[in-house]
Design a protein around this motif. Structure first.
Motif, short mmCIF file in Angstrom:
data_model
loop_
_atom_site.label_atom_id
_atom_site.label_comp_id
_atom_site.label_asym_id
_atom_site.label_seq_id
_atom_site.Cartn_x
_atom_site.Cartn_y
_atom_site.Cartn_z
N VAL A 34 42.75 38.96 31.64
CA VAL A 34 41.39 38.52 31.31
C VAL A 34 40.70 38.07 32.60
O VAL A 34 41.20 37.20 33.31
CB VAL A 34 41.40 37.38 30.28
CG1 VAL A 34 39.99 36.94 29.95
CG2 VAL A 34 42.12 37.82 29.02
N TYR A 35 39.56 38.68 32.89
CA TYR A 35 38.79 38.36 34.08
C TYR A 35 37.42 37.84 33.67
O TYR A 35 36.94 38.10 32.57
CB TYR A 35 38.61 39.62 34.95
CG TYR A 35 39.85 40.01 35.70
CD1 TYR A 35 39.97 39.75 37.05
CD2 TYR A 35 40.91 40.65 35.06
CE1 TYR A 35 41.09 40.12 37.76
CE2 TYR A 35 42.04 41.01 35.75
CZ TYR A 35 42.13 40.75 37.10
OH TYR A 35 43.26 41.11 37.79
N VAL A 36 36.77 37.12 34.58
CA VAL A 36 35.41 36.66 34.35
C VAL A 36 34.55 37.02 35.55
O VAL A 36 35.02 37.04 36.68
CB VAL A 36 35.33 35.13 34.10
CG1 VAL A 36 35.96 34.76 32.80
CG2 VAL A 36 35.97 34.36 35.22
N THR A 37 33.30 37.33 35.27
CA THR A 37 32.32 37.55 36.32
C THR A 37 31.51 36.27 36.40
O THR A 37 31.02 35.77 35.38
CB THR A 37 31.41 38.74 35.98
OG1 THR A 37 32.24 39.88 35.74
CG2 THR A 37 30.45 39.04 37.09
N MET A 38 31.38 35.73 37.62
CA MET A 38 30.71 34.44 37.80
C MET A 38 29.52 34.60 38.73
O MET A 38 29.48 35.49 39.57
CB MET A 38 31.70 33.40 38.34
CG MET A 38 32.90 33.21 37.43
SD MET A 38 34.06 32.01 38.05
CE MET A 38 33.28 30.51 37.48
N ALA A 60 38.35 26.05 40.74
CA ALA A 60 37.68 25.67 41.98
C ALA A 60 36.24 26.21 42.01
O ALA A 60 35.31 25.51 42.42
CB ALA A 60 38.46 26.18 43.18
N LEU A 61 36.06 27.43 41.55
CA LEU A 61 34.72 28.01 41.52
C LEU A 61 33.83 27.30 40.51
O LEU A 61 32.63 27.10 40.75
CB LEU A 61 34.80 29.51 41.20
CG LEU A 61 35.41 30.38 42.30
CD1 LEU A 61 35.66 31.78 41.78
CD2 LEU A 61 34.52 30.41 43.52
N LYS A 62 34.39 26.89 39.37
CA LYS A 62 33.62 26.14 38.37
C LYS A 62 33.11 24.83 38.96
O LYS A 62 31.97 24.43 38.74
CB LYS A 62 34.47 25.85 37.13
CG LYS A 62 34.70 27.02 36.21
CD LYS A 62 33.50 27.38 35.40
CE LYS A 62 33.36 26.44 34.21
NZ LYS A 62 32.29 26.83 33.32
#
Length: 79
Positions: A34-38, A60-62
């Motif tokens: 499962v991947y997310v595009t941010m 960390a990105l959040k």
């Protein structure tokens, strides 16, 4: 593709060959499904990134202010 009287004519022997590009996947690619595009807007520019949902970099990105725009499963996307 040649043209005869303005009509395009497809001649297979005259086609240009397109070089194939080999893409190397990271070693940890098979660990995650499962991947997310941010997305983040910074200094007048839009920054997009893609990261596995369960990867430590996701948290960390959040914290840096990235927002999730899309969540997808690589098993459904692969052709």
């Amino acid at each position: 593709m040649r043209r005869r009287n303005g009509i395009p004519i497809d001649i297979p022997s005259a086609r240009k060959s397109v070089p194939k590009v080999k893409v190397q996947k990271p070693n940890e690619y098979n660990q995650y499904n499962v991947y997310v595009t941010m997305f983040k807007h910074e200094d007048g520019q839009n920054i997009w990134t893609m990261v596995p949902l369960m990867h430590p970099d996701f948290k960390a990105l959040k914290k840096e202010g990235y927002r999730i725009t899309e969540k997808w499963d690589k098993r459904e996307v692969s052709a």
